[in-house]
Write an enzyme that holds these catalytic residues in place. Sequence first.
Site, PDB file in Angstrom:
ATOM      1  N   GLU A 104       0.838  -1.206   0.000  1.00  0.00           N
ATOM      2  CA  GLU A 104       0.000   0.000   0.000  1.00  0.00           C
ATOM      3  C   GLU A 104       0.872   1.254   0.000  1.00  0.00           C
ATOM      4  O   GLU A 104       0.578   2.238  -0.696  1.00  0.00           O
ATOM      5  CB  GLU A 104      -0.932  -0.001   1.214  1.00  0.00           C
ATOM      6  CG  GLU A 104      -1.947  -1.120   1.168  1.00  0.00           C
ATOM      7  CD  GLU A 104      -2.901  -1.067   2.347  1.00  0.00           C
ATOM      8  OE1 GLU A 104      -4.027  -0.600   2.158  1.00  0.00           O
ATOM      9  OE2 GLU A 104      -2.518  -1.473   3.460  1.00  0.00           O
ATOM     10  N   GLU A 162      -3.659 -10.226   3.865  1.00  0.00           N
ATOM     11  CA  GLU A 162      -4.786  -9.789   4.689  1.00  0.00           C
ATOM     12  C   GLU A 162      -5.896 -10.832   4.689  1.00  0.00           C
ATOM     13  O   GLU A 162      -6.524 -11.109   5.712  1.00  0.00           O
ATOM     14  CB  GLU A 162      -5.353  -8.450   4.170  1.00  0.00           C
ATOM     15  CG  GLU A 162      -4.526  -7.235   4.539  1.00  0.00           C
ATOM     16  CD  GLU A 162      -3.411  -6.942   3.530  1.00  0.00           C
ATOM     17  OE1 GLU A 162      -3.075  -7.836   2.735  1.00  0.00           O
ATOM     18  OE2 GLU A 162      -2.880  -5.818   3.562  1.00  0.00           O
TER      19      GLU A 162
HETATM   20  C1  1HE Z   1       6.646  -9.089  11.828  1.00  0.00           C
HETATM   21  C2  1HE Z   1       5.987  -8.881  10.601  1.00  0.00           C
HETATM   22  C3  1HE Z   1       4.765  -8.168  10.622  1.00  0.00           C
HETATM   23  C4  1HE Z   1       7.789  -9.981  10.217  1.00  0.00           C
HETATM   24  N1  1HE Z   1       4.306  -7.732  11.810  1.00  0.00           N
HETATM   25  N2  1HE Z   1       6.138  -8.651  12.982  1.00  0.00           N
HETATM   26  N3  1HE Z   1       2.117  -8.868   6.889  1.00  0.00           N
HETATM   27  C5  1HE Z   1       2.296 -10.199   6.818  1.00  0.00           C
HETATM   28  O1  1HE Z   1       1.401 -10.978   7.028  1.00  0.00           O
HETATM   29  C6  1HE Z   1       3.699 -10.640   6.515  1.00  0.00           C
HETATM   30  C7  1HE Z   1       4.258 -11.378   7.702  1.00  0.00           C
HETATM   31  N4  1HE Z   1       5.673 -11.638   7.572  1.00  0.00           N
HETATM   32  C8  1HE Z   1       6.182 -12.668   6.851  1.00  0.00           C
HETATM   33  O2  1HE Z   1       5.490 -13.378   6.142  1.00  0.00           O
HETATM   34  C9  1HE Z   1       7.663 -12.892   6.975  1.00  0.00           C
HETATM   35  O3  1HE Z   1       8.104 -12.303   8.178  1.00  0.00           O
HETATM   36  C10 1HE Z   1       8.504 -12.327   5.801  1.00  0.00           C
HETATM   37  C11 1HE Z   1       8.230 -13.163   4.560  1.00  0.00           C
HETATM   38  C12 1HE Z   1       8.189 -10.867   5.533  1.00  0.00           C
HETATM   39  C13 1HE Z   1      10.005 -12.429   6.153  1.00  0.00           C
HETATM   40  O4  1HE Z   1      10.330 -13.760   6.515  1.00  0.00           O
HETATM   41  P1  1HE Z   1      11.725 -14.038   7.282  1.00  0.00           P
HETATM   42  O5  1HE Z   1      11.837 -15.537   7.419  1.00  0.00           O
HETATM   43  O6  1HE Z   1      12.825 -13.336   6.596  1.00  0.00           O
HETATM   44  O7  1HE Z   1      11.571 -13.345   8.730  1.00  0.00           O
HETATM   45  P2  1HE Z   1      10.701 -13.777   9.975  1.00  0.00           P
HETATM   46  O8  1HE Z   1      11.503 -14.719  10.846  1.00  0.00           O
HETATM   47  O9  1HE Z   1       9.362 -14.272   9.584  1.00  0.00           O
HETATM   48  O10 1HE Z   1      10.474 -12.400  10.727  1.00  0.00           O
HETATM   49  C14 1HE Z   1      11.525 -11.761  11.448  1.00  0.00           C
HETATM   50  C15 1HE Z   1      10.859 -11.044  12.596  1.00  0.00           C
HETATM   51  O11 1HE Z   1      10.025 -10.027  12.084  1.00  0.00           O
HETATM   52  C16 1HE Z   1       9.957 -11.951  13.428  1.00  0.00           C
HETATM   53  O12 1HE Z   1       9.954 -11.462  14.744  1.00  0.00           O
HETATM   54  P3  1HE Z   1      10.839 -12.202  15.887  1.00  0.00           P
HETATM   55  O13 1HE Z   1      10.557 -11.391  17.117  1.00  0.00           O
HETATM   56  O14 1HE Z   1      10.341 -13.606  15.954  1.00  0.00           O
HETATM   57  O15 1HE Z   1      12.279 -12.102  15.430  1.00  0.00           O
HETATM   58  C17 1HE Z   1       8.597 -11.680  12.838  1.00  0.00           C
HETATM   59  O16 1HE Z   1       7.544 -11.951  13.745  1.00  0.00           O
HETATM   60  C18 1HE Z   1       8.680 -10.206  12.562  1.00  0.00           C
HETATM   61  N5  1HE Z   1       7.743  -9.786  11.555  1.00  0.00           N
HETATM   62  N6  1HE Z   1       6.723  -9.442   9.622  1.00  0.00           N
HETATM   63  C19 1HE Z   1       4.995  -7.980  12.950  1.00  0.00           C
HETATM   64  N7  1HE Z   1       4.075  -7.883   9.503  1.00  0.00           N
HETATM   65  C20 1HE Z   1      -3.294  -1.000   7.089  1.00  0.00           C
HETATM   66  S1  1HE Z   1      -3.772  -2.575   6.824  1.00  0.00           S
HETATM   67  C21 1HE Z   1      -2.386  -3.435   6.239  1.00  0.00           C
HETATM   68  C22 1HE Z   1      -2.552  -4.873   6.565  1.00  0.00           C
HETATM   69  C23 1HE Z   1      -1.299  -5.647   6.366  1.00  0.00           C
HETATM   70  O17 1HE Z   1      -0.247  -5.117   6.089  1.00  0.00           O
HETATM   71  S2  1HE Z   1      -1.494  -7.322   6.529  1.00  0.00           S
HETATM   72  C24 1HE Z   1       0.052  -7.976   6.074  1.00  0.00           C
HETATM   73  C25 1HE Z   1       0.918  -8.233   7.281  1.00  0.00           C
END
Ligand code: 1HE
Length: 268
Positions: free
Chosen positions: A122, A142
């Site tokens: 976005e 989402e």
């Molecule tokens: C996060 C987020 C996040 C990572 N919010 N903490 N977005 C998503 O649904 C995408 C979610 N994220 C992923 O699918 C993956 O993290 C990635 C593909 C982006 C990257 O994977 P990777 O293996 O490199 O990293 P990771 O181990 O998954 O993430 C590293 C850390 O970042 C981990 O935290 P940690 O404390 O365990 O180290 C994750 O939890 C954290 N992290 N992405 C919070 N999004 C206005 S409305 C908009 C609505 C949306 O945007 S919905 C889409 C949300």
Amino acid sequence: MLTGNAQAATIADPSTLVVDTVGPVLTIGLNRPKKRNALNDGLMAALKDCLTDIPDQIRAVVIHGIGDHFSAGLDLSELRERDATEGLVHSQTWHRVFDKIQYCRVPVIAALKGAVIGGGLELACAAHIRVAEASAYYALPEGSRGIFVGGGGSVRLPRLIGVARMADMMLTGRVYSAAEGVVHGFSQYLIENGSAYDKALELGNRVAQNAPLTNFAVLQALPMIAEANPQTGLLMESLMATVAQSDQEAKTRIRAFLDHKTAKVRPS
Ligand code: 1HE
């Protein structure tokens, strides 16, 4: 009445951005690499502040991600805490921040790599030019998270890729690669890994050379003309064209061409 969480959205966390000036270009790096540049309230407020006070000498903005990803979208750990009222306030706060990108005084270029997901997509959609490296990929999880886009995605993304493609992404979790993305309109440029930032900077320097009135017309008038009914649009176009060509800058540039003092238009 807003509760504590909604009000906290206005407190900027400057550590979440790396801001620099490179000649006429302001560069803004999303700086939460350990969280894959997930967009939390502090970052969004910092981004808003940064885009509100763009120094006069700046002629273009580049937004990029620090680390391997552009942005993993909304910080889901903050979403957990919100009720419906706070959710509405939050979405409208995002709208205001991304409006600052779309209606920025100067062109905004997004340099994309790795995850360009949800709210990250976005954000990218609000920019005027998107440059994607081969590693970039686009998704709207989402749908599978039980939520909906809230940062203007349903308004801006269909205008780039079409409603059907966006609906498919949200319903099925389909992920588009950078190579597919440039074909379908997610980005205007596709380049090799490691070069999105440099390419965005190059484009920023290029657009900085335009007449300010040209950039104004492209950023402010063109999108409104494209959305207007044709008769209104044609009138707006005539008015904008008249204002632009009567500007001294335009006269100087056209004189330079007629005097053979400027580069000719050649295929790139
Ligand atoms: C996060 C987020 C996040 C990572 N919010 N903490 N977005 C998503 O649904 C995408 C979610 N994220 C992923 O699918 C993956 O993290 C990635 C593909 C982006 C990257 O994977 P990777 O293996 O490199 O990293 P990771 O181990 O998954 O993430 C590293 C850390 O970042 C981990 O935290 P940690 O404390 O365990 O180290 C994750 O939890 C954290 N992290 N992405 C919070 N999004 C206005 S409305 C908009 C609505 C949306 O945007 S919905 C889409 C949300």
